[in-house]
Design an enzyme around this catalytic site. Structure first.
Site, PDB file in Angstrom:
ATOM      1  N   GLY A 183       0.619  -1.016   0.015  1.00 27.01           N
ATOM      2  CA  GLY A 183      -0.050  -0.081   0.105  1.00 27.01           C
ATOM      3  C   GLY A 183       0.776   1.206   0.043  1.00 27.01           C
ATOM      4  NE  ARG A 227       1.558  -6.365   0.915  1.00 23.60           N
ATOM      5  CZ  ARG A 227       0.455  -6.023   0.703  1.00 23.60           C
ATOM      6  NH1 ARG A 227      -0.728  -6.387   0.015  1.00 23.60           N
ATOM      7  NH2 ARG A 227      -0.120  -5.058   1.756  1.00 23.60           N
ATOM      8  N   GLY A 266       6.161  -2.906   3.074  1.00 18.57           N
ATOM      9  CA  GLY A 266       5.835  -3.120   4.757  1.00 18.57           C
ATOM     10  C   GLY A 266       5.862  -4.646   5.046  1.00 18.57           C
ATOM     11  CG  ASP A 267       3.180  -6.261   7.784  1.00 10.95           C
ATOM     12  OD1 ASP A 267       2.815  -5.507   6.792  1.00 10.95           O
ATOM     13  OD2 ASP A 267       2.278  -6.907   8.541  1.00 10.95           O
ATOM     14  CB  THR A 326       3.384  -0.024   7.111  1.00 12.44           C
ATOM     15  OG1 THR A 326       2.031  -0.154   7.220  1.00 12.44           O
ATOM     16  CG2 THR A 326       4.473  -0.399   7.917  1.00 12.44           C
ATOM     17  CB  ILE A 327      -0.154   4.323   7.254  1.00 12.81           C
ATOM     18  CG1 ILE A 327      -1.239   3.260   6.814  1.00 12.81           C
ATOM     19  CG2 ILE A 327       0.046   5.301   5.925  1.00 12.81           C
ATOM     20  CD1 ILE A 327      -2.496   3.741   6.733  1.00 12.81           C
ATOM     21  CG  ASP A 328      -0.894  -0.745   8.742  1.00  7.78           C
ATOM     22  OD1 ASP A 328      -1.718   0.444   8.488  1.00  7.78           O
ATOM     23  OD2 ASP A 328      -0.970  -1.735   7.974  1.00  7.78           O
ATOM     24  CG  ASP A 369       2.251  -3.474  10.965  1.00  7.08           C
ATOM     25  OD1 ASP A 369       2.769  -3.026   9.942  1.00  7.08           O
ATOM     26  OD2 ASP A 369       1.226  -4.287  10.571  1.00  7.08           O
ATOM     27  NE  ARG A 426     -25.228  14.463  16.072  1.00  3.90           N
ATOM     28  CZ  ARG A 426     -25.693  15.073  15.005  1.00  3.90           C
ATOM     29  NH1 ARG A 426     -24.648  15.528  14.079  1.00  3.90           N
ATOM     30  NH2 ARG A 426     -26.897  15.022  14.614  1.00  3.90           N
ATOM     31  N   GLY A 460      -4.800   0.456  10.291  1.00  6.41           N
ATOM     32  CA  GLY A 460      -3.795   0.222  11.086  1.00  6.41           C
ATOM     33  C   GLY A 460      -3.809  -1.290  10.942  1.00  6.41           C
ATOM     34  NE  ARG A 461      -3.561  -5.954   7.122  1.00  2.00           N
ATOM     35  CZ  ARG A 461      -4.596  -6.424   6.400  1.00  2.00           C
ATOM     36  NH1 ARG A 461      -5.373  -5.572   5.602  1.00  2.00           N
ATOM     37  NH2 ARG A 461      -5.172  -7.873   6.675  1.00  2.00           N
ATOM     38  CG  HIS A 463      -8.110   4.068   0.833  1.00  5.06           C
ATOM     39  ND1 HIS A 463      -9.151   3.501   0.903  1.00  5.06           N
ATOM     40  CD2 HIS A 463      -7.246   3.142   0.567  1.00  5.06           C
ATOM     41  CE1 HIS A 463      -8.994   2.189   0.866  1.00  5.06           C
ATOM     42  NE2 HIS A 463      -7.699   1.936   0.732  1.00  5.06           N
TER      43      HIS A 463
HETATM   44  O1  F6P Z   1      -1.326  -1.641   5.364  1.00  4.76           O
HETATM   45  C1  F6P Z   1      -2.049  -0.152   5.127  1.00  4.76           C
HETATM   46  C2  F6P Z   1      -3.308  -0.111   5.000  1.00  4.76           C
HETATM   47  O2  F6P Z   1      -3.449   1.280   4.628  1.00  4.76           O
HETATM   48  C3  F6P Z   1      -4.298  -0.767   6.254  1.00  4.76           C
HETATM   49  O3  F6P Z   1      -4.171   0.135   7.218  1.00  4.76           O
HETATM   50  C4  F6P Z   1      -5.325  -0.886   5.431  1.00  4.76           C
HETATM   51  O4  F6P Z   1      -6.227  -1.934   6.415  1.00  4.76           O
HETATM   52  C5  F6P Z   1      -5.039  -1.402   4.213  1.00  4.76           C
HETATM   53  O5  F6P Z   1      -3.897  -0.806   3.963  1.00  4.76           O
HETATM   54  C6  F6P Z   1      -6.090  -1.041   3.020  1.00  4.76           C
HETATM   55  O6  F6P Z   1      -5.867  -1.533   1.866  1.00  4.76           O
HETATM   56  P1  F6P Z   1      -6.462  -1.462   0.563  1.00  4.76           P
HETATM   57  O7  F6P Z   1      -5.815  -0.178   0.044  1.00  4.76           O
HETATM   58  O8  F6P Z   1      -5.880  -2.522  -0.158  1.00  4.76           O
HETATM   59  O9  F6P Z   1      -7.882  -1.083   0.850  1.00  4.76           O
END
Ligand code: F6P
Length: 362
Positions: A13, A78, A114-115, A141-143, A145, A178, A186-187, A284
């Protein structure tokens, strides 16, 4: 005329900071006398039929790349497909990679991934043990991890983007009294939720690492609501509360499984508890935005050190940012244990707890 070449690719990603890595790797590599190639569409670019290798030059790698999100090397798969458009087996993929490495006469590959992508390199090493490949992995990776590095490229920007979004949500939460629920990516890891929740003054942060107790969640919402008349809940996409388990959807064999449903569930639960609540699923939008200064600087450092590692013939290594330094970690150490989560001793968890944010049963 160049007699040595390196290739750069971005895999998985997209995120912010990829272009900063590419630009710095280009500058370092040309200063060392390399011709710099780019593999478009990740490892797919190295595939035989669909492959697209381009020569990078100053007109592509200019300063405007520093702030631009995404990747000039395009949408990053990938996996490699064969001539028939079918997914290759892991072994075929490893063969294609090794073959392309030889065919283009490469001295090394800067592999920004990423991973999931890093695990794919494990396969290349498994099937081509004696190939003497130089692959310098840059963790992105934005995650956030990826193990062994304090930060992966893309994370610093995503938490800026999410924190700013939550700030915008706060004013409507206040005006309409509210409980606003903000679902973030973040997976399986809660880094985005935890860091941006702290930075934007959230009341509750629900992450996959720690079980969220229904009753404590409602009690915290009641207390915050009583104090200020509104509430902000940040929830990570793979989190679970009470007996609710998020849904999983498989889109195709290349795209990783999607997590669905937690945000809607949290909103219904809060509404049933007597509060007016709305969901904002940031989606996104989190992957764009102007690249943060930290992603630009660390990304540039990673790009430079990745090329230096290739130049020193270091084999397969991953760049890591650790204790304020950029270090190079041998692949043998990382493959198989590349993914990480938030541990009980995480300093950010302590900060959140001390601030009175409910982060689940830690
Ligand atoms: O791994 C990065 C990430 O943005 C995750 O946080 C998210 O779950 C996933 O990729 C979204 O993937 P896609 O772009 O395939 O919807």
């Amino acid at each position: 005329m160049f007699n040595k070449k390196i290739c750069i690719l971005t895999s998985g990603g997209d995120c912010s900071g990829l272009n900063a890595v590419i630009r710095a790797a280009f500058i370092k590599a040309t200063s060392l006398g390399y011709e710099v190639l780019g593999s478009k569409r990740g490892v797919q670019g190295l595939g035989e039929e669909s492959g697209e290798i381009v020569v990078l030059d100053d007109s592509v790698c200019d300063e405007s790349m520093l702030t631009r999100s995404g990747s000039v090397l395009l949408g990053n798969t990938r996996r490699i497909k064969n001539r028939e458009g079918e997914l290759c087996s892991k072994e075929e993929e490893a063969d294609l990679f090794a073959k392309a490495y030889k065919k283009f006469g490469l001295s090394g590959v800067v592999f920004i991934g990423g991973d999931g992508s890093i695990e794919a390199i494990g396969n290349i090493m498994k099937f081509h043990k004696d190939a003497c490949l130089n692959i310098a992995i840059v963790p992105k990776t934005i995650d956030n991890d990826v193990s062994f590095t304090d930060i992966a490229i893309g994370f610093s920007t995503v938490i800026e983007v999410v924190s700013e979004s939550i700030e915008n949500i706060r004013t409507t939460a206040m005006s309409h009294e509210r409980v606003m629920v903000v679902e973030v990516m973040g997976r399986d890891a809660g880094f985005i939720a935890l860091h941006s929740g702290i930075a934007s003054g959230a009341d509750v942060i629900i992450i996959p690492e720690f079980k969220c107790d229904d009753e404590k969640l409602l009690a915290k919402i009641k207390a915050s609501y009583k104090r200020k008349g509104y509430c902000i809940v940040v929830v990570a996409e793979a989190a679970e509360i009470g007996d609710f388990k998020h849904g999983e959807v498989e889109i195709d064999k290349v795209t990783r499984i999607k997590y669905l449903g937690i945000g809607d569930h949290v909103v219904s639960f809060i509404q049933n508890g007597g509060f007016d609540s709305r969901l904002v699923r940031l989606g996104h939008i989190q992957r764009g935005g102007k690249t943060s200064v930290a992603d630009r600087i660390i990304g540039s450092g990673f790009g430079i050190e990745a090329v230096s590692a290739i130049h020193k013939n270091s084999g397969v290594v991953m760049m890591a940012y650790s204790g304020g330094k950029i270090v190079s970690i041998p692949a043998e150490k990382i493959i198989g244990s590349i993914t990480r989560n938030i541990g009980k001793d995480d300093i950010h968890l302590k900060i959140a707890t001390e601030l009175g944010i409910y982060v689940g049963e830690t």
